[in-house]
Design a protein around this motif. Structure first.
Motif, PDB file in Angstrom:
ATOM      1  N   LEU A 167       0.840  -1.201   0.000  1.00  0.00           N
ATOM      2  CA  LEU A 167       0.000   0.000   0.000  1.00  0.00           C
ATOM      3  C   LEU A 167       0.873   1.249   0.000  1.00  0.00           C
ATOM      4  O   LEU A 167       1.889   1.305   0.691  1.00  0.00           O
ATOM      5  CB  LEU A 167      -0.913   0.013   1.228  1.00  0.00           C
ATOM      6  CG  LEU A 167      -1.880  -1.158   1.362  1.00  0.00           C
ATOM      7  CD1 LEU A 167      -2.585  -1.096   2.697  1.00  0.00           C
ATOM      8  CD2 LEU A 167      -2.877  -1.154   0.222  1.00  0.00           C
ATOM      9  N   ARG A 168       0.440   2.250  -0.756  1.00  0.00           N
ATOM     10  CA  ARG A 168       1.157   3.523  -0.804  1.00  0.00           C
ATOM     11  C   ARG A 168       0.683   4.422   0.318  1.00  0.00           C
ATOM     12  O   ARG A 168      -0.397   4.244   0.863  1.00  0.00           O
ATOM     13  CB  ARG A 168       0.910   4.216  -2.136  1.00  0.00           C
ATOM     14  CG  ARG A 168       1.527   3.465  -3.300  1.00  0.00           C
ATOM     15  CD  ARG A 168       1.439   4.241  -4.563  1.00  0.00           C
ATOM     16  NE  ARG A 168       2.245   5.464  -4.388  1.00  0.00           N
ATOM     17  CZ  ARG A 168       2.122   6.523  -5.143  1.00  0.00           C
ATOM     18  NH1 ARG A 168       1.250   6.555  -6.100  1.00  0.00           N
ATOM     19  NH2 ARG A 168       2.872   7.570  -4.943  1.00  0.00           N
ATOM     20  N   LEU A 169       1.516   5.407   0.645  1.00  0.00           N
ATOM     21  CA  LEU A 169       1.117   6.400   1.634  1.00  0.00           C
ATOM     22  C   LEU A 169      -0.040   7.225   1.082  1.00  0.00           C
ATOM     23  O   LEU A 169      -0.092   7.499  -0.123  1.00  0.00           O
ATOM     24  CB  LEU A 169       2.294   7.331   1.949  1.00  0.00           C
ATOM     25  CG  LEU A 169       3.466   6.733   2.693  1.00  0.00           C
ATOM     26  CD1 LEU A 169       4.588   7.757   2.786  1.00  0.00           C
ATOM     27  CD2 LEU A 169       3.047   6.305   4.079  1.00  0.00           C
ATOM     28  N   PRO A 170      -0.972   7.641   1.938  1.00  0.00           N
ATOM     29  CA  PRO A 170      -2.048   8.512   1.445  1.00  0.00           C
ATOM     30  C   PRO A 170      -1.480   9.881   1.082  1.00  0.00           C
ATOM     31  O   PRO A 170      -0.428  10.281   1.580  1.00  0.00           O
ATOM     32  CB  PRO A 170      -3.000   8.610   2.643  1.00  0.00           C
ATOM     33  CG  PRO A 170      -2.154   8.304   3.824  1.00  0.00           C
ATOM     34  CD  PRO A 170      -1.092   7.357   3.360  1.00  0.00           C
ATOM     35  N   GLN A 171      -2.163  10.564   0.209  1.00  0.00           N
ATOM     36  CA  GLN A 171      -1.740  11.889  -0.217  1.00  0.00           C
ATOM     37  C   GLN A 171      -2.628  12.940   0.443  1.00  0.00           C
ATOM     38  O   GLN A 171      -3.659  13.331  -0.111  1.00  0.00           O
ATOM     39  CB  GLN A 171      -1.838  12.019  -1.737  1.00  0.00           C
ATOM     40  CG  GLN A 171      -0.744  11.328  -2.484  1.00  0.00           C
ATOM     41  CD  GLN A 171       0.577  12.032  -2.300  1.00  0.00           C
ATOM     42  OE1 GLN A 171       0.660  13.244  -2.223  1.00  0.00           O
ATOM     43  NE2 GLN A 171       1.636  11.256  -2.207  1.00  0.00           N
ATOM     44  N   PRO A 172      -2.257  13.417   1.623  1.00  0.00           N
ATOM     45  CA  PRO A 172      -3.068  14.479   2.226  1.00  0.00           C
ATOM     46  C   PRO A 172      -2.941  15.766   1.420  1.00  0.00           C
ATOM     47  O   PRO A 172      -1.932  15.998   0.760  1.00  0.00           O
ATOM     48  CB  PRO A 172      -2.496  14.646   3.627  1.00  0.00           C
ATOM     49  CG  PRO A 172      -1.226  13.913   3.659  1.00  0.00           C
ATOM     50  CD  PRO A 172      -1.145  13.028   2.463  1.00  0.00           C
ATOM     51  N   THR A 195     -14.545  21.402   6.841  1.00  0.00           N
ATOM     52  CA  THR A 195     -14.013  22.135   5.693  1.00  0.00           C
ATOM     53  C   THR A 195     -13.250  21.200   4.757  1.00  0.00           C
ATOM     54  O   THR A 195     -13.321  21.341   3.532  1.00  0.00           O
ATOM     55  CB  THR A 195     -13.113  23.284   6.161  1.00  0.00           C
ATOM     56  OG1 THR A 195     -13.822  24.057   7.124  1.00  0.00           O
ATOM     57  CG2 THR A 195     -12.724  24.173   5.013  1.00  0.00           C
ATOM     58  N   THR A 196     -12.546  20.241   5.326  1.00  0.00           N
ATOM     59  CA  THR A 196     -11.868  19.238   4.507  1.00  0.00           C
ATOM     60  C   THR A 196     -12.888  18.435   3.708  1.00  0.00           C
ATOM     61  O   THR A 196     -12.667  18.137   2.529  1.00  0.00           O
ATOM     62  CB  THR A 196     -11.019  18.306   5.398  1.00  0.00           C
ATOM     63  OG1 THR A 196     -10.070  19.108   6.102  1.00  0.00           O
ATOM     64  CG2 THR A 196     -10.282  17.272   4.568  1.00  0.00           C
ATOM     65  N   ALA A 197     -14.011  18.098   4.332  1.00  0.00           N
ATOM     66  CA  ALA A 197     -15.076  17.395   3.612  1.00  0.00           C
ATOM     67  C   ALA A 197     -15.613  18.259   2.470  1.00  0.00           C
ATOM     68  O   ALA A 197     -15.901  17.737   1.379  1.00  0.00           O
ATOM     69  CB  ALA A 197     -16.204  17.016   4.573  1.00  0.00           C
ATOM     70  N   LEU A 198     -15.714  19.563   2.696  1.00  0.00           N
ATOM     71  CA  LEU A 198     -16.162  20.468   1.630  1.00  0.00           C
ATOM     72  C   LEU A 198     -15.165  20.485   0.474  1.00  0.00           C
ATOM     73  O   LEU A 198     -15.566  20.450  -0.696  1.00  0.00           O
ATOM     74  CB  LEU A 198     -16.348  21.884   2.198  1.00  0.00           C
ATOM     75  CG  LEU A 198     -16.748  22.964   1.201  1.00  0.00           C
ATOM     76  CD1 LEU A 198     -18.139  22.686   0.627  1.00  0.00           C
ATOM     77  CD2 LEU A 198     -16.692  24.328   1.867  1.00  0.00           C
ATOM     78  N   SER A 223     -10.957   5.949  -2.075  1.00  0.00           N
ATOM     79  CA  SER A 223      -9.753   6.791  -2.181  1.00  0.00           C
ATOM     80  C   SER A 223     -10.020   8.194  -1.664  1.00  0.00           C
ATOM     81  O   SER A 223      -9.182   8.785  -0.977  1.00  0.00           O
ATOM     82  CB  SER A 223      -9.279   6.867  -3.624  1.00  0.00           C
ATOM     83  OG  SER A 223      -8.912   5.600  -4.093  1.00  0.00           O
ATOM     84  N   VAL A 224     -11.186   8.722  -1.981  1.00  0.00           N
ATOM     85  CA  VAL A 224     -11.554  10.053  -1.495  1.00  0.00           C
ATOM     86  C   VAL A 224     -11.653  10.040   0.031  1.00  0.00           C
ATOM     87  O   VAL A 224     -11.196  10.964   0.709  1.00  0.00           O
ATOM     88  CB  VAL A 224     -12.880  10.526  -2.135  1.00  0.00           C
ATOM     89  CG1 VAL A 224     -13.360  11.824  -1.514  1.00  0.00           C
ATOM     90  CG2 VAL A 224     -12.713  10.687  -3.639  1.00  0.00           C
ATOM     91  N   PHE A 225     -12.233   8.973   0.590  1.00  0.00           N
ATOM     92  CA  PHE A 225     -12.343   8.868   2.042  1.00  0.00           C
ATOM     93  C   PHE A 225     -10.973   8.816   2.701  1.00  0.00           C
ATOM     94  O   PHE A 225     -10.737   9.492   3.704  1.00  0.00           O
ATOM     95  CB  PHE A 225     -13.156   7.631   2.447  1.00  0.00           C
ATOM     96  CG  PHE A 225     -13.110   7.373   3.920  1.00  0.00           C
ATOM     97  CD1 PHE A 225     -13.843   8.161   4.793  1.00  0.00           C
ATOM     98  CD2 PHE A 225     -12.306   6.371   4.434  1.00  0.00           C
ATOM     99  CE1 PHE A 225     -13.782   7.952   6.168  1.00  0.00           C
ATOM    100  CE2 PHE A 225     -12.235   6.151   5.798  1.00  0.00           C
ATOM    101  CZ  PHE A 225     -12.984   6.934   6.671  1.00  0.00           C
ATOM    102  N   TRP A 226     -10.034   8.022   2.158  1.00  0.00           N
ATOM    103  CA  TRP A 226      -8.697   7.935   2.737  1.00  0.00           C
ATOM    104  C   TRP A 226      -7.975   9.265   2.643  1.00  0.00           C
ATOM    105  O   TRP A 226      -7.240   9.652   3.558  1.00  0.00           O
ATOM    106  CB  TRP A 226      -7.883   6.829   2.081  1.00  0.00           C
ATOM    107  CG  TRP A 226      -8.294   5.472   2.547  1.00  0.00           C
ATOM    108  CD1 TRP A 226      -8.827   4.475   1.788  1.00  0.00           C
ATOM    109  CD2 TRP A 226      -8.232   4.951   3.890  1.00  0.00           C
ATOM    110  NE1 TRP A 226      -9.103   3.383   2.578  1.00  0.00           N
ATOM    111  CE2 TRP A 226      -8.746   3.643   3.872  1.00  0.00           C
ATOM    112  CE3 TRP A 226      -7.799   5.469   5.101  1.00  0.00           C
ATOM    113  CZ2 TRP A 226      -8.831   2.858   5.002  1.00  0.00           C
ATOM    114  CZ3 TRP A 226      -7.878   4.680   6.232  1.00  0.00           C
ATOM    115  CH2 TRP A 226      -8.385   3.392   6.176  1.00  0.00           C
ATOM    116  N   GLN A 227      -8.164   9.976   1.543  1.00  0.00           N
ATOM    117  CA  GLN A 227      -7.536  11.293   1.418  1.00  0.00           C
ATOM    118  C   GLN A 227      -8.167  12.275   2.408  1.00  0.00           C
ATOM    119  O   GLN A 227      -7.464  13.088   3.019  1.00  0.00           O
ATOM    120  CB  GLN A 227      -7.651  11.818  -0.010  1.00  0.00           C
ATOM    121  CG  GLN A 227      -6.813  13.055  -0.237  1.00  0.00           C
ATOM    122  CD  GLN A 227      -6.797  13.493  -1.672  1.00  0.00           C
ATOM    123  OE1 GLN A 227      -7.767  13.329  -2.383  1.00  0.00           O
ATOM    124  NE2 GLN A 227      -5.676  14.063  -2.086  1.00  0.00           N
TER     125      GLN A 227
END
Length: 172
Positions: A39-44, A118-121, A142-146
């Motif tokens: 698994l790759r690191l998530p991209q925050p 705000t992150t969810a927005l 993927s969107v949830f992990w980010q």
């Protein structure tokens, strides 16, 4: 510390320039192809820290341009549609700026909730723009992990807010 040192003006490079460069550097470091158990690191979305903190620290003409530039950097660096994160982060900045008076003086857990909201927005805006651009729905997992990885960045936003919030008494 003398009174003259304590009263010096807030320089834009201190609260805008260095944090923006740190976000760009963190984005590059997290893009290193490192795998753990396949698994790759998530991209925050590191510039989310800037969009949240800069809107709370003080109103500025330069902050939206900094957010625009860091958003465009993300778009070019990650190879996404040009303007995807620039627009998404500016939507977040505008939302926080409009709710600034309500958030100023709130407790840390409440601000952390607002950061996550705000992150969810930002994620919703990016999701909708991506879906409209590619005519297919992006992977929700993927969107949830980010979203989760970006939401965990709040301590950095908190530190930036605490460091510069009272630096200019005109905007209390």
């Amino acid at each position: 510390m003398s009174l003259l040192q304590a009263a010096r003006p807030l320089q834009p490079w201190r609260w805008l320039g260095w944090p923006a460069l740190a976000c760009v550097a963190a984005t590059i470091v997290f893009a290193i192809p490192f795998r753990v158990h396949g698994l790759r690191l998530p991209q925050p979305v590191f510039p989310m820290i800037l969009a949240f903190a800069w809107a709370l620290i003080r109103p500025s003409v330069l902050a939206p341009f900094g957010i625009l530039l860091t958003g465009l950097f993300l778009d070019y660096y990650w190879g996404g549609p040009i303007g995807l994160y620039a627009v998404s982060l500016l939507v977040a900045y505008t939302a926080i700026l409009s709710a600034r008076s309500m958030m100023t003086g709130q407790s840390r857990p409440m601000r952390q909730f607002w950061f996550a909201a705000t992150t969810a927005l930002v994620m919703l805006t990016a999701y909708l723009i991506s879906a409209l651009d590619s005519r297919t729905a992006p992977n929700l997992l993927s969107v949830f992990w980010q979203f989760l990885a970006t939401s965990l960045l709040y301590p950095f936003a908190h530190r930036l807010i605490e460091r510069f919030e009272d630096a200019d008494v005109r905007f209390r």
